[in-house]
Design a protein around this motif. Structure first.
Motif, PDB file in Angstrom:
ATOM      1  N   ARG A  86      48.393  86.407  48.434  1.00  0.00           N
ATOM      2  CA  ARG A  86      49.680  86.863  47.900  1.00  0.00           C
ATOM      3  C   ARG A  86      50.223  85.901  46.843  1.00  0.00           C
ATOM      4  N   TYR A  87      49.732  84.652  46.855  1.00  0.00           N
ATOM      5  CA  TYR A  87      50.197  83.664  45.872  1.00  0.00           C
ATOM      6  C   TYR A  87      49.213  83.505  44.718  1.00  0.00           C
ATOM      7  N   PHE A  88      48.136  84.284  44.743  1.00  0.00           N
ATOM      8  CA  PHE A  88      47.119  84.186  43.696  1.00  0.00           C
ATOM      9  C   PHE A  88      47.682  84.435  42.301  1.00  0.00           C
ATOM     10  N   PRO A  89      48.505  85.485  42.080  1.00  0.00           N
ATOM     11  CA  PRO A  89      49.031  85.708  40.724  1.00  0.00           C
ATOM     12  C   PRO A  89      49.818  84.522  40.183  1.00  0.00           C
ATOM     13  N   PHE A  90      50.544  83.842  41.057  1.00  0.00           N
ATOM     14  CA  PHE A  90      51.339  82.685  40.636  1.00  0.00           C
ATOM     15  C   PHE A  90      50.441  81.542  40.174  1.00  0.00           C
ATOM     16  N   VAL A  91      49.442  81.214  40.985  1.00  0.00           N
ATOM     17  CA  VAL A  91      48.529  80.119  40.627  1.00  0.00           C
ATOM     18  C   VAL A  91      47.696  80.492  39.405  1.00  0.00           C
ATOM     19  N   PHE A  92      47.270  81.750  39.337  1.00  0.00           N
ATOM     20  CA  PHE A  92      46.476  82.217  38.199  1.00  0.00           C
ATOM     21  C   PHE A  92      47.260  82.069  36.895  1.00  0.00           C
ATOM     22  N   THR A  93      48.526  82.461  36.906  1.00  0.00           N
ATOM     23  CA  THR A  93      49.369  82.365  35.714  1.00  0.00           C
ATOM     24  C   THR A  93      49.547  80.912  35.286  1.00  0.00           C
ATOM     25  N   LEU A  94      49.799  80.024  36.246  1.00  0.00           N
ATOM     26  CA  LEU A  94      49.957  78.606  35.922  1.00  0.00           C
ATOM     27  C   LEU A  94      48.690  78.034  35.302  1.00  0.00           C
ATOM     28  N   PHE A  95      47.550  78.324  35.935  1.00  0.00           N
ATOM     29  CA  PHE A  95      46.275  77.785  35.447  1.00  0.00           C
ATOM     30  C   PHE A  95      45.998  78.249  34.018  1.00  0.00           C
ATOM     31  N   MET A  96      46.134  79.542  33.766  1.00  0.00           N
ATOM     32  CA  MET A  96      45.823  80.073  32.440  1.00  0.00           C
ATOM     33  C   MET A  96      46.797  79.546  31.391  1.00  0.00           C
ATOM     34  N   PHE A  97      48.076  79.441  31.741  1.00  0.00           N
ATOM     35  CA  PHE A  97      49.075  78.952  30.795  1.00  0.00           C
ATOM     36  C   PHE A  97      48.799  77.495  30.418  1.00  0.00           C
ATOM     37  N   VAL A  98      48.451  76.675  31.395  1.00  0.00           N
ATOM     38  CA  VAL A  98      48.145  75.269  31.123  1.00  0.00           C
ATOM     39  C   VAL A  98      46.831  75.142  30.363  1.00  0.00           C
ATOM     40  N   LEU A  99      45.801  75.878  30.811  1.00  0.00           N
ATOM     41  CA  LEU A  99      44.490  75.780  30.169  1.00  0.00           C
ATOM     42  C   LEU A  99      44.548  76.175  28.698  1.00  0.00           C
ATOM     43  N   PHE A 100      45.132  77.328  28.402  1.00  0.00           N
ATOM     44  CA  PHE A 100      45.154  77.792  27.015  1.00  0.00           C
ATOM     45  C   PHE A 100      46.110  76.958  26.164  1.00  0.00           C
ATOM     46  N   GLY A 101      47.143  76.402  26.773  1.00  0.00           N
ATOM     47  CA  GLY A 101      47.997  75.478  26.039  1.00  0.00           C
ATOM     48  C   GLY A 101      47.233  74.229  25.641  1.00  0.00           C
ATOM     49  N   ASN A 102      46.401  73.731  26.547  1.00  0.00           N
ATOM     50  CA  ASN A 102      45.586  72.548  26.253  1.00  0.00           C
ATOM     51  C   ASN A 102      44.543  72.839  25.185  1.00  0.00           C
ATOM     52  N   ALA A 233      44.044  71.567  33.869  1.00  0.00           N
ATOM     53  CA  ALA A 233      44.490  72.874  34.361  1.00  0.00           C
ATOM     54  C   ALA A 233      44.005  73.089  35.793  1.00  0.00           C
ATOM     55  N   TYR A 234      42.781  72.662  36.067  1.00  0.00           N
ATOM     56  CA  TYR A 234      42.223  72.791  37.420  1.00  0.00           C
ATOM     57  C   TYR A 234      43.005  71.932  38.417  1.00  0.00           C
ATOM     58  N   VAL A 235      43.314  70.695  38.035  1.00  0.00           N
ATOM     59  CA  VAL A 235      44.077  69.810  38.912  1.00  0.00           C
ATOM     60  C   VAL A 235      45.464  70.397  39.183  1.00  0.00           C
ATOM     61  N   PHE A 236      46.092  70.930  38.150  1.00  0.00           N
ATOM     62  CA  PHE A 236      47.417  71.536  38.316  1.00  0.00           C
ATOM     63  C   PHE A 236      47.344  72.705  39.295  1.00  0.00           C
ATOM     64  N   ALA A 237      46.307  73.531  39.163  1.00  0.00           N
ATOM     65  CA  ALA A 237      46.161  74.703  40.026  1.00  0.00           C
ATOM     66  C   ALA A 237      45.818  74.313  41.456  1.00  0.00           C
ATOM     67  N   ILE A 238      44.924  73.359  41.631  1.00  0.00           N
ATOM     68  CA  ILE A 238      44.508  73.005  42.990  1.00  0.00           C
ATOM     69  C   ILE A 238      45.617  72.256  43.727  1.00  0.00           C
ATOM     70  N   LEU A 239      46.387  71.427  43.028  1.00  0.00           N
ATOM     71  CA  LEU A 239      47.519  70.765  43.678  1.00  0.00           C
ATOM     72  C   LEU A 239      48.591  71.781  44.063  1.00  0.00           C
ATOM     73  N   THR A 240      48.802  72.773  43.209  1.00  0.00           N
ATOM     74  CA  THR A 240      49.732  73.850  43.560  1.00  0.00           C
ATOM     75  C   THR A 240      49.257  74.581  44.811  1.00  0.00           C
ATOM     76  N   SER A 241      47.951  74.822  44.895  1.00  0.00           N
ATOM     77  CA  SER A 241      47.390  75.494  46.065  1.00  0.00           C
ATOM     78  C   SER A 241      47.535  74.629  47.317  1.00  0.00           C
ATOM     79  N   ILE A 242      47.362  73.331  47.169  1.00  0.00           N
ATOM     80  CA  ILE A 242      47.528  72.420  48.305  1.00  0.00           C
ATOM     81  C   ILE A 242      48.977  72.423  48.785  1.00  0.00           C
ATOM     82  N   TYR A 243      49.909  72.417  47.832  1.00  0.00           N
ATOM     83  CA  TYR A 243      51.329  72.461  48.209  1.00  0.00           C
ATOM     84  C   TYR A 243      51.663  73.788  48.893  1.00  0.00           C
ATOM     85  N   LEU A 244      51.050  74.877  48.435  1.00  0.00           N
ATOM     86  CA  LEU A 244      51.261  76.167  49.084  1.00  0.00           C
ATOM     87  C   LEU A 244      50.662  76.172  50.482  1.00  0.00           C
ATOM     88  N   HIS A 245      49.531  75.506  50.642  1.00  0.00           N
ATOM     89  CA  HIS A 245      48.926  75.378  51.979  1.00  0.00           C
ATOM     90  C   HIS A 245      49.880  74.664  52.924  1.00  0.00           C
TER      91      HIS A 245
END
Length: 251
Positions: A86-102, A233-245
């Motif tokens: 249920r939180y996949f869209p949130f993490v997906f959006t963050l990852f893509m926004f950071v990755l493409f910004g970089n 972008a990966y670190v940002f996404a995985i830390l977000t996932s850890i915080y959600l866990h």
């Protein structure tokens, strides 16, 4: 301009300027905002056009879209569990926004909006608020037990609770500074060695020969920065996932 002045000005690339002339100035619309919109358009275009064919044998765009989707879905479910879908869209959006910004920021004359602490802290603050709200909604008052582990001696509460609270509140700071610092450091190095190329190239007959060395370093740095762009972008996404866990399971 820095090279023509025989100086190295590696920080001017991070200055904000109004985009779209008087219209942008009227609403304080900067090149950072413009690149955010560009990144959003590219991401939406990639996902929309990529999945449109729905082919059994995917083409390049569909393969890329599916790769991003599967990679992030596995990351979220691997960290949070089945509830994490249920939180996949949130993490997906963050990852893509950071990755493409970089990545977009590595293009000539482009701007890296993730090199501004205001942007990265805003993203980290969103993560902090979302994870805290999720924990409160799912667990109510039990959420505050997160700051004092079950089974710990009560007399240690004056020590453990402040440490856990400070650690929890520092999440948005560490999350934002990590991304911001890596982007700034990489682009400063690129600017410094690019300026060396121009300065050394103007030394006369031997100048172009000497300038090959910093040029080679810059080529290597571009490859390294592409790797860092994905890793951050990966670190940002995985830390977000850890915080959600932690928010979902309270541990």
């Amino acid at each position: 301009m820095a090279a023509e002045g025989k100086t190295i000005d590696a920080l001017s690339q991070f200055e904000l300027h109004h985009a779209f002339g008087p219209l942008g100035a009227a609403v304080n619309f900067t090149q950072s905002n413009a690149h955010m919109l560009a990144a959003a358009v590219v991401i939406i275009g990639l996902m929309a056009w990529g999945i449109a064919p729905r082919a059994v044998v995917p083409g390049r765009l569909q393969s890329m879209a599916e790769m991003f989707y599967e990679f992030l879905e596995n990351l979220v479910t691997g960290q949070v569990g089945h509830e994490g879908k249920r939180y996949f869209p949130f993490v997906f959006t963050l990852f893509m926004f950071v990755l493409f910004g970089n990545v977009i920021g590595l293009l000539p004359y482009a701007f890296t909006y993730t090199s501004h602490i205001a942007v990265t802290f805003a993203l980290a603050a969103i993560v902090f608020v979302v994870t805290t709200v999720v924990a409160l909604v799912l667990h109510g008052k039990k959420f505050f037990g997160y700051f004092f582990p079950e089974g710990a001696p009560l007399w240690l509460a004056p020590i453990i609770v402040p440490v856990e609270v400070v650690s929890y509140l520092s999440r948005p700071i560490s999350l934002s500074v990590r991304l911001f610092a890596n982007m700034v450091a990489g682009h400063v190095l690129l600017k410094v060695f690019a300026t060396f190329v121009v300065l050394l190239g103007g030394l006369g007959a031997v100048g172009p020969l000497v300038a090959v060395l910093p040029l080679g370093v810059n080529v290597l740095l571009i490859g390294f920065e592409l790797l860092v762009a994905f890793l951050q972008a990966y670190v940002f996404a995985i830390l977000t996932s850890i915080y959600l866990h932690d928010a979902v399971h309270l541990h």
